[in-house]
Design an enzyme around this catalytic site. Structure first.
Site, mmCIF file in Angstrom:
data_model
loop_
_atom_site.group_PDB
_atom_site.id
_atom_site.type_symbol
_atom_site.label_atom_id
_atom_site.label_comp_id
_atom_site.label_asym_id
_atom_site.label_seq_id
_atom_site.Cartn_x
_atom_site.Cartn_y
_atom_site.Cartn_z
ATOM 1 N N ASP A 141 0.842 -1.195 0.000
ATOM 2 C CA ASP A 141 0.000 0.000 0.000
ATOM 3 C C ASP A 141 0.878 1.246 0.000
ATOM 4 O OD1 ASP A 141 -2.299 -1.476 0.020
ATOM 5 O OD2 ASP A 141 -2.616 -1.332 2.185
ATOM 6 N N PRO A 142 0.420 2.335 -0.626
ATOM 7 C CA PRO A 142 1.242 3.552 -0.707
ATOM 8 C C PRO A 142 1.768 4.049 0.634
ATOM 9 C CG PRO A 142 -0.625 3.729 -2.189
ATOM 10 C CD PRO A 142 -0.827 2.459 -1.411
#
Length: 292
Positions: free
Chosen positions: A38-39
């Site tokens: 995930d970012p």
């Protein structure tokens, strides 16, 4: 240059951003990562360069390890710190309460995939459907958690967890489910992936470090070879005179070898990934680096 480079991805960088940077650094279009982070998560992101992209199916399912911070008192729609708050509680969670529920999440369990994820429903990503307010049936998936250890307390209602699990495990969903088991809303405040298969945090590179290697002409030293990355596969050596026929796609008769996927060698040279079946060996992924 080809091989696998473990990237140390910082928060706020997407996995696809890391791939774009690696393409530019190694000057090749053939680049792909081994499992999205995930970012806002940080940690190990193995990226395949050149023909190493052919190894995706052999490396992507490897064991993962994480350190996550679980925060009690708030639940969000995305199950992490970036989502909208959907529930609150002033209840304080004691360390003993958390220790009591963790064993229930060890082993084979089933997770409901979060709506804010890259999984698809009818060809559309769940996070796009979630943002559009579209309701879909729950998507459940089996996962296995073989390590779940409680670490230090980082603040009121905040604890560190060390997690070892299979591919596809949603750590933020695990945090939310732990909160539900205790009866207090919870979310994942931070996530660090420390291990992805044989790739570890200690031997990963930041993009800035890779740029320095390129400036000094040592970028090739950052790559783990395809052969080294496949060390978990058993080795099988063919007769020296079978090198060229095998590279040309012909099957080779073998004796006394067990069926399965192997690293194939001939004349002391690594050829690639092979399959042995019913007394015959054939090359399925050609990684030979010299001309015949």
């Amino acid at each position: 240059m080809e091989g696998i480079v473990p990237i140390l991805k910082p928060p706020a960088m997407s996995s696809s951003d890391a791939v774009v940077d690696v393409r530019k650094l190694y000057d090749t279009k053939r680049v792909g990562h081994l499992g999205t982070l995930d970012p806002e998560a940080a940690g190990v992101l193995p990226v395949c360069v050149g023909r190493a992209v052919r190894l995706f199916d052999y490396l992507v399912d490897k064991h993962k390890e994480y350190v996550a911070e679980i925060a009690f008192g708030i639940a969000t729609d995305s199950q992490d710190a970036q989502g909208e708050v959907i529930r609150r509680s002033d209840q304080i969670v004691m360390r003993t309460e958390l220790e009591a529920v963790l064993p229930h999440f060890l082993g084979d369990i089933e997770q409901v995939a979060p709506m804010y994820s890259a999984l698809k429903y009818n060809g559309k990503k769940l996070y796009d459907l979630a943002r559009a307010g579209v309701q879909i049936p729950e998507k459940r998936r089996p996962v296995c958690i073989d390590r779940l250890e409680l670490g230090e307390q980082t603040g009121e209602n905040r604890f560190l967890l060390t997690i070892g699990c299979t591919r596809g495990t949603y750590i933020r969903t695990l945090c939310a489910d732990i909160g539900d088991a205790i009866g207090v809303p919870a979310h994942m405040a931070f996530l660090l992936r420390t291990t992805s298969g044989d790739f570890t945090l200690d031997h990963s590179y930041t993009i800035a470090e890779l740029k320095e290697h390129k400036e000094h002409g040592t970028l090739g030293q950052t790559l783990i070879s395809c052969e080294e990355a496949l060390r978990f596969l058993p080795m099988h050596a063919l007769a020296a005179d079978r090198k060229k026929p095998t590279l040309n796609g012909l099957e080779t008769t073998v004796r006394g070898a067990q069926d399965g996927t192997v690293r194939l060698y001939a004349d002391g040279t690594f050829l690639g990934i092979g399959v042995i079946e019913n007394g015959s060996a054939r090359l399925t992924v050609n990684l030979y680096s010299e001309t015949i």
